[in-house]
Design a protein around this motif. Structure first.
Motif: not given
Length: 208
Positions: A67, A92, A107-108, A135, A141, A146, A149, A153, A163
């Motif tokens: 990240e 997030e 969201i990451d 993400e 998860d 997944i 999501k 989106y 992803i």
């Protein structure tokens, strides 16, 4: 589960009352109602107005490393773009993807367009979908989560979804108008034309 009384014609031609079971529709919430809930160590999102809650996700060193590296590369790319640039956000970051019913997620990592970044500046959430939603997979998860999501989106206007699987060092890119593409090895990660000029080798994202 609710119950209701209906009438039907019985075998002897007489009206009979029959009790049938009906499944109650889940109550739809708004973003404002979600914000009013206490902070108690529970992750909460609204998916098409339905509250989803689960224990706070525990991040790990690989998640955090990917990240932070990705934010660095995206931030460097954004700083080279002409004004207005929009924003790179992480951790997030809250988005109201769509209203009525509300879909509200964290969201990451995301790239937010100048228009969405400027809308509702006093709100703790961005009003509208980001251009890019990233993400990074966590052990908790599930594939069902997944897939849901990704679909959410794309149907709410996110142009590109990444992803990231830090364990297998892959990035799978999803778009509403194309088949998914997996980046692996030391390929260059790109998102043309939505992130014009952005290029970074996966080795730099995951660390060698």
């Amino acid at each position: 589960m609710g119950r209701s009384e209906v009438q039907k014609v019985g075998a002897r031609g007489l009206l009979e009352e029959v009790t049938v079971s009906t499944i109650a529709e889940p109550r739809l919430m708004t973003t404002e109602e979600l914000l009013a809930l206490p902070e108690d160590g529970v992750d909460r999102e609204l998916i098409r107005g339905v509250l989803r809650a689960r224990p706070m996700t525990r991040r790990n060193r690989w998640h955090s490393t990917v990240e932070s590296r990705l934010v660095l590369f995206l931030g460097t790319w954004l700083n080279g773009r002409p004004e207005p640039r929009g924003e790179i956000v992480s951790g997030e970051a809250g988005f109201v993807l769509r209203r009525d019913p509300d879909s509200n997620v964290g969201i990451d990592v995301a790239y937010v367009s100048p228009e969405v970044a400027a809308a509702e500046p006093s709100s703790p959430y961005f009003e509208g979908p980001p251009v890019l939603a990233v993400e990074i997979l966590s052990p908790s998860d599930t594939q069902e989560d997944i897939d849901e999501k990704i679909q959410l989106y794309l149907e709410t206007g996110v142009a590109v979804v990444w992803i990231i699987n830090a364990k297998f060092r892959t990035v799978t890119a999803y778009r509403p108008d194309a088949e998914p593409i997996m980046f692996s090895g030391d390929q260059e990660l790109t998102a043309e034309p939505h992130l014009p000029g952005f290029r970074v080798r996966l080795g730099e994202v995951f660390g060698r």
